[in-house]
Design a protein around this motif. Structure first.
Motif, PDB file in Angstrom:
ATOM      1  N   ASN A  48     -83.678 -55.525 -98.158  1.00 22.15           N
ATOM      2  CA  ASN A  48     -84.557 -54.517 -98.758  1.00 22.15           C
ATOM      3  C   ASN A  48     -85.770 -54.248 -97.880  1.00 22.15           C
ATOM      4  O   ASN A  48     -86.220 -53.109 -97.759  1.00 22.15           O
ATOM      5  N   TRP A  49     -86.319 -55.278 -97.246  1.00 25.13           N
ATOM      6  CA  TRP A  49     -87.468 -55.093 -96.364  1.00 25.13           C
ATOM      7  C   TRP A  49     -87.091 -54.209 -95.179  1.00 25.13           C
ATOM      8  O   TRP A  49     -87.823 -53.294 -94.816  1.00 25.13           O
ATOM      9  N   ASN A  50     -85.935 -54.499 -94.578  1.00 24.98           N
ATOM     10  CA  ASN A  50     -85.488 -53.712 -93.427  1.00 24.98           C
ATOM     11  C   ASN A  50     -85.184 -52.268 -93.816  1.00 24.98           C
ATOM     12  O   ASN A  50     -85.474 -51.337 -93.062  1.00 24.98           O
ATOM     13  N   THR A  51     -84.611 -52.072 -95.000  1.00 23.99           N
ATOM     14  CA  THR A  51     -84.363 -50.718 -95.496  1.00 23.99           C
ATOM     15  C   THR A  51     -85.692 -49.985 -95.692  1.00 23.99           C
ATOM     16  O   THR A  51     -85.828 -48.816 -95.335  1.00 23.99           O
ATOM     17  N   GLY A  52     -86.675 -50.678 -96.251  1.00 25.39           N
ATOM     18  CA  GLY A  52     -87.998 -50.089 -96.436  1.00 25.39           C
ATOM     19  C   GLY A  52     -88.640 -49.700 -95.118  1.00 25.39           C
ATOM     20  O   GLY A  52     -89.253 -48.643 -95.000  1.00 25.39           O
ATOM     21  N   THR A  53     -88.465 -50.545 -94.111  1.00 21.63           N
ATOM     22  CA  THR A  53     -89.018 -50.244 -92.794  1.00 21.63           C
ATOM     23  C   THR A  53     -88.355 -49.006 -92.195  1.00 21.63           C
ATOM     24  O   THR A  53     -89.027 -48.134 -91.635  1.00 21.63           O
ATOM     25  N   ALA A  54     -87.027 -48.911 -92.327  1.00 22.09           N
ATOM     26  CA  ALA A  54     -86.300 -47.746 -91.810  1.00 22.09           C
ATOM     27  C   ALA A  54     -86.732 -46.471 -92.534  1.00 22.09           C
ATOM     28  O   ALA A  54     -86.924 -45.417 -91.903  1.00 22.09           O
ATOM     29  N   LEU A  55     -86.906 -46.547 -93.850  1.00 21.49           N
ATOM     30  CA  LEU A  55     -87.365 -45.385 -94.617  1.00 21.49           C
ATOM     31  C   LEU A  55     -88.782 -44.979 -94.211  1.00 21.49           C
ATOM     32  O   LEU A  55     -89.099 -43.794 -94.115  1.00 21.49           O
ATOM     33  N   GLU A  56     -89.615 -45.975 -93.950  1.00 23.84           N
ATOM     34  CA  GLU A  56     -90.990 -45.691 -93.542  1.00 23.84           C
ATOM     35  C   GLU A  56     -91.027 -44.966 -92.192  1.00 23.84           C
ATOM     36  O   GLU A  56     -91.769 -43.993 -92.021  1.00 23.84           O
ATOM     37  N   ILE A  57     -90.224 -45.420 -91.259  1.00 25.45           N
ATOM     38  CA  ILE A  57     -90.157 -44.767 -89.944  1.00 25.45           C
ATOM     39  C   ILE A  57     -89.630 -43.344 -90.098  1.00 25.45           C
ATOM     40  O   ILE A  57     -90.159 -42.404 -89.494  1.00 25.45           O
ATOM     41  N   SER A  58     -88.604 -43.159 -90.934  1.00 22.75           N
ATOM     42  CA  SER A  58     -88.062 -41.822 -91.177  1.00 22.75           C
ATOM     43  C   SER A  58     -89.115 -40.909 -91.795  1.00 22.75           C
ATOM     44  O   SER A  58     -89.211 -39.731 -91.448  1.00 22.75           O
ATOM     45  N   GLY A  59     -89.910 -41.456 -92.704  1.00 24.29           N
ATOM     46  CA  GLY A  59     -90.982 -40.681 -93.323  1.00 24.29           C
ATOM     47  C   GLY A  59     -92.033 -40.255 -92.319  1.00 24.29           C
ATOM     48  O   GLY A  59     -92.533 -39.127 -92.365  1.00 24.29           O
TER      49      GLY A  59
END
Length: 141
Positions: A48-59
């Motif tokens: 979940n942390w890594n998914t959150g990081t990927a979403l943050e970069i995409s944002g």
């Protein structure tokens, strides 16, 4: 009489700031590497942390695209006979998408920390607690 007590695992917290993020294990500040190392002990939390990081970069990429499109729209409006309205629409859409992605990222990261902290309660440990009958001390497993 000597009684030993196992050390209970400490909860993780993080505080995102404007320019940096602070990571804590209880009240002690830790590094990002230590924080991720602790999350790695619980596979679902790390995922979940890594998914959150990927979403943050995409944002952040979407926010950059929004700024680029809005700037291009302004440049097109300055041209003789130019129409930047399609760039404004694209910039607005990219801005909304970036906001949604960053919010999803925050929720994923928050969920990762909560899952890690929840799994701490299920570890086998004992501690001294007041007796439920109000007399003496009891071991709680």
């Amino acid at each position: 009489m000597a009684i030993s007590q196992t050390t209970l695992a400490q909860e993780l917290t993080y505080y995102p700031g404007v320019l940096s993020v602070s990571y804590y294990q209880d009240s002690e500040r830790i590094t990002r590497k230590e924080f991720k190392g602790l999350l790695a002990q619980h596979e679902e939390s790390l995922k979940n942390w890594n998914t959150g990081t990927a979403l943050e970069i995409s944002g952040l990429v979407a926010a950059g695209a929004s700024g680029f499109l809005l700037g291009t729209g302004l440049a097109k409006d300055d041209e003789v006979g130019g129409d930047g309205s399609s760039y404004y629409i694209g910039g607005a859409v990219a801005f909304v998408v970036s906001g949604v992605l960053v919010e999803l990222a925050k929720n994923k990261k928050r969920k990762a920390v909560l899952e890690y902290n929840e799994q701490l309660d299920t570890r086998t440990a004992f501690r001294l607690v007041p007796s439920r009958s109000g007399v003496g001390v009891a071991l709680q497993f």
